[in-house]
Design a protein around this motif. Structure first.
Motif, PDB file in Angstrom:
ATOM      1  N   VAL A 171      14.758  14.053  -4.679  1.00 37.42           N
ATOM      2  CA  VAL A 171      13.678  14.642  -5.814  1.00 37.42           C
ATOM      3  C   VAL A 171      12.662  13.532  -6.069  1.00 37.42           C
ATOM      4  O   VAL A 171      11.487  13.876  -6.084  1.00 37.42           O
ATOM      5  N   ARG A 172      13.514  12.343  -6.298  1.00 35.16           N
ATOM      6  CA  ARG A 172      12.336  11.363  -6.711  1.00 35.16           C
ATOM      7  C   ARG A 172      11.626  10.712  -5.524  1.00 35.16           C
ATOM      8  O   ARG A 172      10.461  10.499  -6.054  1.00 35.16           O
ATOM      9  N   ILE A 173      12.289  10.676  -4.484  1.00 39.65           N
ATOM     10  CA  ILE A 173      11.411  10.171  -3.500  1.00 39.65           C
ATOM     11  C   ILE A 173      10.405  11.346  -2.854  1.00 39.65           C
ATOM     12  O   ILE A 173       9.403  10.928  -2.970  1.00 39.65           O
ATOM     13  N   LEU A 174      10.569  12.652  -3.273  1.00 41.56           N
ATOM     14  CA  LEU A 174       9.576  13.496  -2.988  1.00 41.56           C
ATOM     15  C   LEU A 174       8.582  13.550  -3.950  1.00 41.56           C
ATOM     16  O   LEU A 174       7.450  13.649  -3.811  1.00 41.56           O
ATOM     17  N   GLN A 175       8.837  13.201  -5.209  1.00 43.67           N
ATOM     18  CA  GLN A 175       8.197  13.239  -6.397  1.00 43.67           C
ATOM     19  C   GLN A 175       7.205  11.971  -6.137  1.00 43.67           C
ATOM     20  O   GLN A 175       5.829  12.256  -6.583  1.00 43.67           O
ATOM     21  N   GLU A 176       7.640  10.933  -5.734  1.00 40.63           N
ATOM     22  CA  GLU A 176       6.824   9.831  -5.572  1.00 40.63           C
ATOM     23  C   GLU A 176       5.755   9.886  -4.467  1.00 40.63           C
ATOM     24  O   GLU A 176       4.683   9.447  -4.621  1.00 40.63           O
ATOM     25  N   ARG A 177       6.198  10.553  -3.509  1.00 41.63           N
ATOM     26  CA  ARG A 177       5.327  10.823  -2.470  1.00 41.63           C
ATOM     27  C   ARG A 177       4.204  11.761  -2.887  1.00 41.63           C
ATOM     28  O   ARG A 177       3.088  11.511  -2.281  1.00 41.63           O
ATOM     29  N   ARG A 178       4.438  12.798  -3.393  1.00 43.77           N
ATOM     30  CA  ARG A 178       3.304  13.702  -4.134  1.00 43.77           C
ATOM     31  C   ARG A 178       2.352  12.851  -4.973  1.00 43.77           C
ATOM     32  O   ARG A 178       1.324  13.300  -5.061  1.00 43.77           O
ATOM     33  N   GLN A 179       2.737  11.876  -5.755  1.00 42.72           N
ATOM     34  CA  GLN A 179       1.999  11.499  -6.677  1.00 42.72           C
ATOM     35  C   GLN A 179       1.131  10.095  -6.015  1.00 42.72           C
ATOM     36  O   GLN A 179       0.192   9.538  -6.585  1.00 42.72           O
ATOM     37  N   ALA A 180       1.438   9.876  -4.785  1.00 42.77           N
ATOM     38  CA  ALA A 180       0.638   8.933  -4.017  1.00 42.77           C
ATOM     39  C   ALA A 180      -0.441   9.449  -3.447  1.00 42.77           C
ATOM     40  O   ALA A 180      -0.678  10.254  -3.330  1.00 42.77           O
TER      41      ALA A 180
END
Length: 70
Positions: free
Chosen positions: A61-70
């Motif tokens: 979840v954290r990894i996916l969230q970070e990718r979406r914010q990049a």
């Protein structure tokens, strides 16, 4: 207990935990967890080997969230 979301698509949505398409579940941020996995997570003791698997899968979840914010 919160509301469960029923997916409108006949294919369902891919569960973050079991990685299968399911029709009912919850959204954690923008990730989907199916009803079966959510119940299993809740009922798993921390000393059960499955618990570590759930922790690993939930970390996505954290990894996916970070990718979406990049």
């Amino acid at each position: 207990m919160g509301k469960y979301h029923t997916i409108q698509s006949s294919k369902g949505e891919k569960c973050l935990i079991c990685e299968q398409n399911k029709l009912e579940g919850i959204h954690l941020f923008q990730s989907f967890i199916c009803l079966e996995c959510e119940r299993e997570i809740i009922n798993t003791k921390t000393n059960d080997p499955k618990y570590q698997y759930f922790v690993y899968q939930m970390a996505k979840v954290r990894i996916l969230q970070e990718r979406r914010q990049a």
